[in-house]
Design a protein around this motif. Structure first.
Motif, PDB file in Angstrom:
ATOM      1  N   LEU A 301       0.849  -1.192   0.000  1.00 17.04           N
ATOM      2  CA  LEU A 301       0.000   0.000   0.000  1.00 17.04           C
ATOM      3  C   LEU A 301       0.887   1.244   0.000  1.00 17.04           C
ATOM      4  CD1 LEU A 301      -3.198   0.702   2.005  1.00 17.04           C
ATOM      5  CD2 LEU A 301      -1.299   2.301   2.172  1.00 17.04           C
ATOM      6  N   LYS A 302       0.615   2.152  -0.898  1.00 12.05           N
ATOM      7  CA  LYS A 302       1.373   3.400  -0.959  1.00 12.05           C
ATOM      8  C   LYS A 302       0.502   4.559  -0.516  1.00 12.05           C
ATOM      9  CE  LYS A 302       4.397   6.258  -3.809  1.00 12.05           C
ATOM     10  NZ  LYS A 302       5.102   6.393  -5.117  1.00 12.05           N
ATOM     11  N   ALA A 303       1.012   5.339   0.424  1.00 13.38           N
ATOM     12  CA  ALA A 303       0.294   6.512   0.926  1.00 13.38           C
ATOM     13  C   ALA A 303       1.115   7.760   0.607  1.00 13.38           C
ATOM     14  CB  ALA A 303       0.082   6.395   2.431  1.00 13.38           C
ATOM     15  N   THR A 304       0.518   8.684  -0.132  1.00 18.02           N
ATOM     16  CA  THR A 304       1.224   9.896  -0.561  1.00 18.02           C
ATOM     17  C   THR A 304       0.440  11.119  -0.109  1.00 18.02           C
ATOM     18  OG1 THR A 304       2.074   8.762  -2.522  1.00 18.02           O
ATOM     19  CG2 THR A 304       2.174  11.162  -2.506  1.00 18.02           C
ATOM     20  N   VAL A 305       1.104  11.984   0.629  1.00 21.75           N
ATOM     21  CA  VAL A 305       0.477  13.224   1.078  1.00 21.75           C
ATOM     22  C   VAL A 305       0.886  14.359   0.148  1.00 21.75           C
ATOM     23  CG1 VAL A 305       0.336  14.931   2.938  1.00 21.75           C
ATOM     24  CG2 VAL A 305       0.372  12.491   3.478  1.00 21.75           C
ATOM     25  N   THR A 306      -0.097  15.140  -0.259  1.00 20.67           N
ATOM     26  CA  THR A 306       0.162  16.341  -1.051  1.00 20.67           C
ATOM     27  C   THR A 306       0.192  17.540  -0.117  1.00 20.67           C
ATOM     28  OG1 THR A 306      -0.844  15.440  -3.057  1.00 20.67           O
ATOM     29  CG2 THR A 306      -0.694  17.843  -2.897  1.00 20.67           C
ATOM     30  N   GLU A 324       2.946  22.677  -5.601  1.00 19.17           N
ATOM     31  CA  GLU A 324       2.656  21.713  -4.547  1.00 19.17           C
ATOM     32  C   GLU A 324       3.736  20.642  -4.510  1.00 19.17           C
ATOM     33  OE1 GLU A 324      -1.249  20.192  -5.300  1.00 19.17           O
ATOM     34  OE2 GLU A 324      -2.237  21.844  -4.252  1.00 19.17           O
ATOM     35  N   GLY A 325       3.909  20.049  -3.330  1.00 15.21           N
ATOM     36  CA  GLY A 325       4.899  18.994  -3.171  1.00 15.21           C
ATOM     37  C   GLY A 325       4.251  17.722  -2.657  1.00 15.21           C
ATOM     38  N   GLN A 326       4.885  16.590  -2.912  1.00 20.28           N
ATOM     39  CA  GLN A 326       4.370  15.303  -2.452  1.00 20.28           C
ATOM     40  C   GLN A 326       5.466  14.507  -1.760  1.00 20.28           C
ATOM     41  OE1 GLN A 326       2.742  13.445  -6.012  1.00 20.28           O
ATOM     42  NE2 GLN A 326       0.707  14.265  -5.594  1.00 20.28           N
ATOM     43  N   PHE A 327       5.039  13.694  -0.802  1.00 19.44           N
ATOM     44  CA  PHE A 327       5.960  12.780  -0.131  1.00 19.44           C
ATOM     45  C   PHE A 327       5.170  11.544   0.251  1.00 19.44           C
ATOM     46  CE2 PHE A 327       8.334  11.324   3.737  1.00 19.44           C
ATOM     47  CZ  PHE A 327       9.497  10.961   3.069  1.00 19.44           C
ATOM     48  N   GLY A 328       5.680  10.374  -0.109  1.00 16.10           N
ATOM     49  CA  GLY A 328       4.938   9.150   0.142  1.00 16.10           C
ATOM     50  C   GLY A 328       5.811   8.032   0.664  1.00 16.10           C
TER      51      GLY A 328
END
Length: 343
Positions: A301-306, A324-328
């Protein structure tokens, strides 16, 4: 740390840092290459009465994200923070103390040494390292932020040392020269956000067709910021990242997400909702339902926050937007069949 650019001039690798692991009201500064023989000026973040100057950009990371799983955000566009920049680096005396030993060592070739003496000593165009302007301006140099040594364009800030009078803007033909906007971009690269391992219920192992609730720790997922400044110029920028949504990718096509898009927006200051007794028949506002067992393995499962990102400055009005930036992060989820009982 230093590195030689393509024109044979030494670029300084490094920045000043105000650490976040300090007692309240205190700060610890690390000079560019300090303790490594880099030869850069002392890194105090200011210029004293005789023109002794600190070098580079000062970062305040005291409001940045922390934790072992924290990491940088990746822009959601093709834009990337600058891999190098120009900033005040030397007073006239400091530049003299840096260059003269190099010339005396004759390790760079007589022709190059002569061209340097002409430029900085003999009036073509500068005279005696501009000592007559001591305290009225600064020699600017190119810098590579820590960790950007291998980034494309890292060694492009290779112009010869140039002088800028106090109060004057840097030359227009030097777009990488520090301004509040450039500082905001540099601070963007220093942003660190919490790891994105989501809490799940059931935890670790779930069942086929059983809605699995997902949420993020409200205490951890809050705005973070980094301030970049050049005190000697009186300019600064604070770049702030705020979480706006969580995207869940189950790791298999045999799954459904809640909501169907897989994107859980932030609501009332949190993303997702913790499971509680009595909600077994409810549809989770954020989660996943697996339709097939993971067998002897697990699903990734991959969880990515924007993160929505903007910057402000004490010398620029208003709030300015940034990409915007993302990190998962990935986490394993074991899915088992529901065992039936034969009577």
């Amino acid at each position: 740390m230093q590195a030689m650019n393509r024109r044979g001039r030494i670029l300084t690798l490094g920045v000043l840092v105000i650490g976040c692991s300090l007692a309240p009201g205190s700060a610890l500064a690390y000079g560019p290459g300090e303790g490594q023989g880099a030869g850069k000026p002392s890194a105090s973040g200011s210029a004293d009465g005789d023109g002794t100057l600190s070098a580079g950009v000062v970062y305040d990371r005291s409001k940045n994200g922390t934790g072992k799983a924290a990491g940088p955000v990746a822009s959601t566009t093709t834009w990337t923070p600058p891999p190098c920049y120009y900033a005040p680096a030397y007073s006239p005396t400091q530049l003299q103390k840096k260059l003269e030993p190099i010339w005396q060592a004759e390790s760079t070739g007589s022709q190059w040494d002569l061209s340097q003496r002409n430029r900085y000593v003999d009036g073509k165009p500068y005279k005696d390292f501009n000592k007559k302007k001591a305290g009225k301006g600064y020699w600017w140099d190119g810098f590579i932020p820590d960790g950007k040594e291998s980034a494309p364009g890292a060694f492009d800030c290779d112009k010869p040392y140039f002088w800028v009078d106090e109060g004057d803007p840097p030359p227009a033909e030097v777009p990488e020269a520090v301004t509040p906007e450039v500082l905001a971009h540099l601070a963007y690269a220093e942003i660190r956000v919490p790891g994105t391992e989501v809490a799940l219920a059931p935890e670790g192992t779930t069942k086929v067709n059983l809605p699995t609730w997902a949420w993020l720790d409200k205490a951890e997922f809050k705005p973070v910021s980094v301030t970049a400044s050049v005190p000697v110029l009186g300019i600064d920028a604070t770049t702030t990242a705020e979480p706006v949504s969580l995207k869940i990718e189950p790791g298999t096509e045999d799954a459904e997400t809640y909501p169907a898009s897989g994107v859980c927006p932030i609501e009332n200051g949190r993303i997702g909702e913790p499971y509680a007794k009595g909600k077994a028949d409810d549809t989770p506002p954020c989660g996943v339902r697996y339709l097939r067992s993971s067998g002897d393995g697990s699903y990734g499962l991959k969880a990515t926050v924007t993160w929505k990102i903007h910057w402000t400055s004490t010398v620029v009005d208003g709030r300015q937007g940034l990409p915007e930036g993302q990190f998962g992060a990935d986490q394993d989820v074991v899915v088992q069949e529901i065992q039936s009982i034969n009577r």
